[in-house]
Design a protein around this motif. Sequence first.
Motif, PDB file in Angstrom:
ATOM      1  N   HIS A   1       0.855  -1.183   0.000  1.00 28.51           N
ATOM      2  CA  HIS A   1       0.000   0.000   0.000  1.00 28.51           C
ATOM      3  C   HIS A   1       0.896   1.239   0.000  1.00 28.51           C
ATOM      4  O   HIS A   1       2.004   1.208   0.538  1.00 28.51           O
ATOM      5  CB  HIS A   1      -0.875   0.037   1.257  1.00 28.51           C
ATOM      6  CG  HIS A   1      -1.692  -1.195   1.496  1.00 28.51           C
ATOM      7  ND1 HIS A   1      -1.129  -2.423   1.787  1.00 28.51           N
ATOM      8  CD2 HIS A   1      -3.028  -1.393   1.519  1.00 28.51           C
ATOM      9  CE1 HIS A   1      -2.081  -3.315   1.958  1.00 28.51           C
ATOM     10  NE2 HIS A   1      -3.238  -2.727   1.788  1.00 28.51           N
ATOM     11  N   HIS A   2       0.410   2.334  -0.564  1.00 28.95           N
ATOM     12  CA  HIS A   2       1.140   3.590  -0.462  1.00 28.95           C
ATOM     13  C   HIS A   2       1.298   3.961   1.015  1.00 28.95           C
ATOM     14  O   HIS A   2       0.382   3.737   1.825  1.00 28.95           O
ATOM     15  CB  HIS A   2       0.408   4.704  -1.198  1.00 28.95           C
ATOM     16  CG  HIS A   2       0.450   4.565  -2.687  1.00 28.95           C
ATOM     17  ND1 HIS A   2       1.617   4.700  -3.420  1.00 28.95           N
ATOM     18  CD2 HIS A   2      -0.539   4.297  -3.582  1.00 28.95           C
ATOM     19  CE1 HIS A   2       1.344   4.526  -4.698  1.00 28.95           C
ATOM     20  NE2 HIS A   2       0.058   4.270  -4.829  1.00 28.95           N
ATOM     21  N   SER A   3       2.427   4.555   1.354  1.00 28.84           N
ATOM     22  CA  SER A   3       2.670   4.939   2.746  1.00 28.84           C
ATOM     23  C   SER A   3       1.596   5.892   3.269  1.00 28.84           C
ATOM     24  O   SER A   3       1.204   5.814   4.435  1.00 28.84           O
ATOM     25  CB  SER A   3       4.052   5.590   2.872  1.00 28.84           C
ATOM     26  OG  SER A   3       5.073   4.673   2.568  1.00 28.84           O
ATOM     27  N   SER A   4       1.107   6.766   2.408  1.00 29.08           N
ATOM     28  CA  SER A   4       0.074   7.710   2.836  1.00 29.08           C
ATOM     29  C   SER A   4      -1.215   6.985   3.206  1.00 29.08           C
ATOM     30  O   SER A   4      -1.941   7.400   4.121  1.00 29.08           O
ATOM     31  CB  SER A   4      -0.196   8.745   1.743  1.00 29.08           C
ATOM     32  OG  SER A   4      -0.635   8.112   0.548  1.00 29.08           O
ATOM     33  N   ILE A   5      -1.505   5.892   2.500  1.00 30.65           N
ATOM     34  CA  ILE A   5      -2.696   5.102   2.809  1.00 30.65           C
ATOM     35  C   ILE A   5      -2.504   4.361   4.127  1.00 30.65           C
ATOM     36  O   ILE A   5      -3.417   4.300   4.967  1.00 30.65           O
ATOM     37  CB  ILE A   5      -2.996   4.112   1.664  1.00 30.65           C
ATOM     38  CG1 ILE A   5      -3.243   4.859   0.351  1.00 30.65           C
ATOM     39  CG2 ILE A   5      -4.179   3.223   2.021  1.00 30.65           C
ATOM     40  CD1 ILE A   5      -4.385   5.844   0.403  1.00 30.65           C
TER      41      ILE A   5
ATOM     42  N   ILE B   1       5.432  -3.895   6.318  1.00 31.83           N
ATOM     43  CA  ILE B   1       6.316  -3.171   5.416  1.00 31.83           C
ATOM     44  C   ILE B   1       6.129  -3.684   3.982  1.00 31.83           C
ATOM     45  O   ILE B   1       5.459  -4.683   3.737  1.00 31.83           O
ATOM     46  CB  ILE B   1       7.791  -3.339   5.826  1.00 31.83           C
ATOM     47  CG1 ILE B   1       8.244  -4.807   5.703  1.00 31.83           C
ATOM     48  CG2 ILE B   1       8.029  -2.803   7.227  1.00 31.83           C
ATOM     49  CD1 ILE B   1       9.747  -5.006   5.815  1.00 31.83           C
ATOM     50  N   ASP B   2       6.755  -2.980   3.032  1.00 31.11           N
ATOM     51  CA  ASP B   2       6.853  -3.477   1.663  1.00 31.11           C
ATOM     52  C   ASP B   2       7.932  -4.557   1.673  1.00 31.11           C
ATOM     53  O   ASP B   2       9.134  -4.259   1.750  1.00 31.11           O
ATOM     54  CB  ASP B   2       7.215  -2.333   0.719  1.00 31.11           C
ATOM     55  CG  ASP B   2       7.267  -2.757  -0.745  1.00 31.11           C
ATOM     56  OD1 ASP B   2       7.459  -3.970  -1.011  1.00 31.11           O
ATOM     57  OD2 ASP B   2       7.136  -1.882  -1.611  1.00 31.11           O
ATOM     58  N   ILE B   3       7.530  -5.808   1.618  1.00 31.62           N
ATOM     59  CA  ILE B   3       8.455  -6.924   1.758  1.00 31.62           C
ATOM     60  C   ILE B   3       9.499  -6.910   0.645  1.00 31.62           C
ATOM     61  O   ILE B   3      10.686  -7.188   0.874  1.00 31.62           O
ATOM     62  CB  ILE B   3       7.701  -8.270   1.752  1.00 31.62           C
ATOM     63  CG1 ILE B   3       6.533  -8.250   2.755  1.00 31.62           C
ATOM     64  CG2 ILE B   3       8.652  -9.410   2.061  1.00 31.62           C
ATOM     65  CD1 ILE B   3       6.912  -7.901   4.156  1.00 31.62           C
ATOM     66  N   ALA B   4       9.083  -6.583  -0.568  1.00 31.10           N
ATOM     67  CA  ALA B   4      10.018  -6.562  -1.694  1.00 31.10           C
ATOM     68  C   ALA B   4      11.132  -5.552  -1.468  1.00 31.10           C
ATOM     69  O   ALA B   4      12.287  -5.790  -1.852  1.00 31.10           O
ATOM     70  CB  ALA B   4       9.278  -6.252  -2.993  1.00 31.10           C
TER      71      ALA B   4
END
Length: 230
Positions: free
Chosen positions: A69-73, A93-96
């Motif tokens: 998800h976007h950090s802002s979301i 977190i963004d796992i990738a």
Amino acid sequence: MAISRAELAQYVDHTLLKPEATPSDVDELAAEAGELGVFSICVSPSMLPVHTPEGVAVATVCGFPSGKHHSSIKAAEAALSIEQGADEVDMVIDIAAAIEGRFAQVEEDIAAVRAAVPEGKILKVIIESAALSDESIVGACRAAKAAGADFVKTSTGFHPAGGASVEAVRLMRETVGDELGVKASGGVRTADAALAMIEAGASRLGLSGTRAVLDGLDGVETADAGDGGY
């Protein structure tokens, strides 16, 4: 290790994150949490607000379960959850980004959510440790610490790579030291496994089968480190 049932219960986030969970299911979870004496319940953000017995905190998840998800979301979701009564937020977190070593991006993502979770409220960071190399686990934990998180957490419990392991918990604890909490979550289904996670450095446990774990404590004196994980 010697630990009482009541002491073990205070490690537990009593968790219900199934997509099919209903409001009545959450009410039952909260009532059971009071009976079992756990630290908190953990529910999906759409189930908030929820009333819990006195002394039982409310945790929820953010950017769950993919983290894509976007950090802002994520920040907006966390802020709304706090507004609706959450005491703790477990973000993914963004796992990738962690797999590829983009730890500055991981830190920025966490910092955005940290800014939305005010002082006095707890932010836990789910790194999906089973999907990461040891190097990536260390990097993600360092990013969480730098961004001001309160805990690092092993797993969502939804990733095909698996859940918590004793080895991952130990590495996470070595990385963050005593400054952050470490939450073991995903596949911890027995008293032996729970105790192994605590011995490895976990200060919180995410359990969906809490009663079975606590019931299994009778007669357990030491934990087998091979019982961790999925």
